[in-house]
Scaffold this motif. Structure first.
Motif, PDB file in Angstrom:
ATOM      1  N   SER A 160      20.857   0.088  -1.381  1.00 11.13           N
ATOM      2  CA  SER A 160      19.530   0.599  -1.072  1.00 11.13           C
ATOM      3  C   SER A 160      19.412   0.852   0.404  1.00 11.13           C
ATOM      4  O   SER A 160      20.068   0.241   1.230  1.00 11.13           O
ATOM      5  N   ALA A 161      18.524   1.795   0.752  1.00 16.85           N
ATOM      6  CA  ALA A 161      18.311   2.110   2.160  1.00 16.85           C
ATOM      7  C   ALA A 161      17.528   0.990   2.815  1.00 16.85           C
ATOM      8  O   ALA A 161      16.861   0.195   2.162  1.00 16.85           O
ATOM      9  N   SER A 162      17.622   0.904   4.122  1.00 11.18           N
ATOM     10  CA  SER A 162      16.849  -0.083   4.843  1.00 11.18           C
ATOM     11  C   SER A 162      15.370   0.152   4.588  1.00 11.18           C
ATOM     12  O   SER A 162      14.904   1.284   4.497  1.00 11.18           O
ATOM     13  N   GLU A 163      14.623  -0.929   4.455  1.00 12.29           N
ATOM     14  CA  GLU A 163      13.214  -0.827   4.118  1.00 12.29           C
ATOM     15  C   GLU A 163      12.381  -0.431   5.344  1.00 12.29           C
ATOM     16  O   GLU A 163      12.660  -0.874   6.460  1.00 12.29           O
ATOM     17  N   PRO A 164      11.350   0.393   5.174  1.00  7.87           N
ATOM     18  CA  PRO A 164      10.443   0.702   6.287  1.00  7.87           C
ATOM     19  C   PRO A 164       9.625  -0.525   6.648  1.00  7.87           C
ATOM     20  O   PRO A 164       9.383  -1.410   5.816  1.00  7.87           O
ATOM     21  N   ARG A 165       9.190  -0.572   7.887  1.00  7.32           N
ATOM     22  CA  ARG A 165       8.348  -1.670   8.373  1.00  7.32           C
ATOM     23  C   ARG A 165       7.158  -1.091   9.113  1.00  7.32           C
ATOM     24  O   ARG A 165       7.260  -0.039   9.737  1.00  7.32           O
ATOM     25  N   ALA A 166       6.041  -1.794   9.067  1.00 13.08           N
ATOM     26  CA  ALA A 166       4.838  -1.328   9.756  1.00 13.08           C
ATOM     27  C   ALA A 166       4.016  -2.509  10.233  1.00 13.08           C
ATOM     28  O   ALA A 166       3.966  -3.558   9.567  1.00 13.08           O
ATOM     29  N   GLU A 167       3.383  -2.331  11.375  1.00  8.03           N
ATOM     30  CA  GLU A 167       2.454  -3.320  11.922  1.00  8.03           C
ATOM     31  C   GLU A 167       1.180  -2.580  12.314  1.00  8.03           C
ATOM     32  O   GLU A 167       1.229  -1.600  13.067  1.00  8.03           O
ATOM     33  N   LEU A 168       0.052  -3.036  11.802  1.00 12.00           N
ATOM     34  CA  LEU A 168      -1.221  -2.370  12.062  1.00 12.00           C
ATOM     35  C   LEU A 168      -2.013  -3.085  13.156  1.00 12.00           C
ATOM     36  O   LEU A 168      -1.870  -4.287  13.352  1.00 12.00           O
ATOM     37  N   SER A 169      -2.840  -2.306  13.845  1.00  7.84           N
ATOM     38  CA  SER A 169      -3.794  -2.830  14.830  1.00  7.84           C
ATOM     39  C   SER A 169      -3.104  -3.663  15.901  1.00  7.84           C
ATOM     40  O   SER A 169      -3.582  -4.737  16.289  1.00  7.84           O
ATOM     41  N   ALA A 193      -7.396   0.421  21.237  1.00  6.19           N
ATOM     42  CA  ALA A 193      -7.471   1.661  20.462  1.00  6.19           C
ATOM     43  C   ALA A 193      -8.329   1.438  19.218  1.00  6.19           C
ATOM     44  O   ALA A 193      -8.405   0.332  18.694  1.00  6.19           O
ATOM     45  N   ASP A 194      -8.995   2.495  18.756  1.00  8.48           N
ATOM     46  CA  ASP A 194      -9.777   2.384  17.519  1.00  8.48           C
ATOM     47  C   ASP A 194      -8.877   2.039  16.344  1.00  8.48           C
ATOM     48  O   ASP A 194      -9.271   1.306  15.443  1.00  8.48           O
ATOM     49  N   GLY A 195      -7.683   2.597  16.347  1.00  9.06           N
ATOM     50  CA  GLY A 195      -6.706   2.286  15.311  1.00  9.06           C
ATOM     51  C   GLY A 195      -5.312   2.418  15.882  1.00  9.06           C
ATOM     52  O   GLY A 195      -5.065   3.260  16.750  1.00  9.06           O
ATOM     53  N   SER A 196      -4.409   1.595  15.421  1.00  9.94           N
ATOM     54  CA  SER A 196      -3.038   1.659  15.932  1.00  9.94           C
ATOM     55  C   SER A 196      -2.077   1.161  14.864  1.00  9.94           C
ATOM     56  O   SER A 196      -2.450   0.407  13.970  1.00  9.94           O
TER      57      SER A 196
END
Length: 255
Positions: free
Chosen positions: A3-12, A17-20
């Motif tokens: 399997s491909a490497s999994e995406p990662r995300a971190e919010l705010s 910023a109002d959103g990041s």
């Protein structure tokens, strides 16, 4: 099956910023900062719709022609996702900072980072969408994009999310984006290809971006061409926002 490497995300991650959001996948890491809709200076305002201002900053060096080209592509794309006519005389500012790019073992890493190409568009788009969602900016829907490469040799294969080496050696590179309604939103190509190859790219790109995954104990992935697996970015974005919503409701209930 690998399997491909999994995406990662971190919010705010950016409090001012109002959103990041910070999005990482396939060697690219991009941080998005979103502000708006906010009042715009009179000389720049549009009396009928909001202005979408996109800025792309490279990981090394200063922005140049490549960044301006990416900005124009992303601006046109985001205009289709944000209900701009509901916010006249305002601006939505989206700043995209490239934090990291994959290294090419056959080229100088600093040069690769300073010269962005089409392969980074999906990471930029996904970071921007996560930042907009985190900032509660009204949207008509989301979009997901994928990079596809046609290698030299004419064996009819299509590589989904190619490495930097595969992209450099490919006969052509294609970026396809689809909305959450499964409508084609973004197309960018580089190199030479036939109509048959393009139809193959379109089919695989639509399958990769639009297929909904079964929820269960198995890894949330969709099949790549040639039997390799790639994550479903649409379901990944949904899961990230679900986790944020649950956390916000828990904090509100605890207060």
């Amino acid at each position: 099956m690998p399997s491909a490497s999994e995406p990662r995300a971190e919010l705010s991650s950016l409090p001012k910023a109002d959103g990041s959001a910070t999005y990482s996948y396939n060697g690219y890491t991009v941080t998005a900062a979103v502000n708006g809709p906010v009042e715009i200076q009179r000389r720049d305002e549009n009396p009928f719709e909001a202005v979408i201002d996109v800025t792309v900053r490279p990981a090394a060096g200063i922005g140049a022609t490549a960044e301006r080209h990416l900005e124009s592509i992303l601006q046109a794309t985001l205009r289709q996702l944000i209900p701009i006519r509901e916010f006249p005389r305002t601006v939505v500012q989206v700043t995209l900072q490239v934090v990291d790019t994959p290294e090419n073992p056959y080229a100088n890493a600093k040069i690769v980072q300073a010269q962005l190409d089409l392969s980074i568009i999906p990471a930029l788009l996904h970071a921007a969408i996560l930042g907009l969602l985190a900032g509660a900016v009204p949207m008509k829907g989301i979009a997901t994009a994928v990079t596809l490469a046609i290698p030299e040799g004419g064996d009819q294969s299509v590589v989904v999310e190619p490495t930097v080496v595969e992209a450099d050696q490919a006969k052509s590179i294609h970026i396809l984006g689809f909305t959450s309604s499964d409508e084609l939103l973004l197309v960018e190509s580089r190199g030479a290809f036939t109509l048959e190859e393009w139809n193959r790219v379109l089919e695989i790109g639509q399958t990769t971006c639009c297929r909904h995954q079964e929820r269960g104990p198995s890894t949330d992935v969709s099949m790549r061409d040639g039997g390799v697996e790639s994550p479903s970015i649409r379901d990944f974005i949904r899961s990230v926002m679900e986790t944020k919503t649950i956390g916000d409701l828990y904090w509100k209930g605890g207060a």
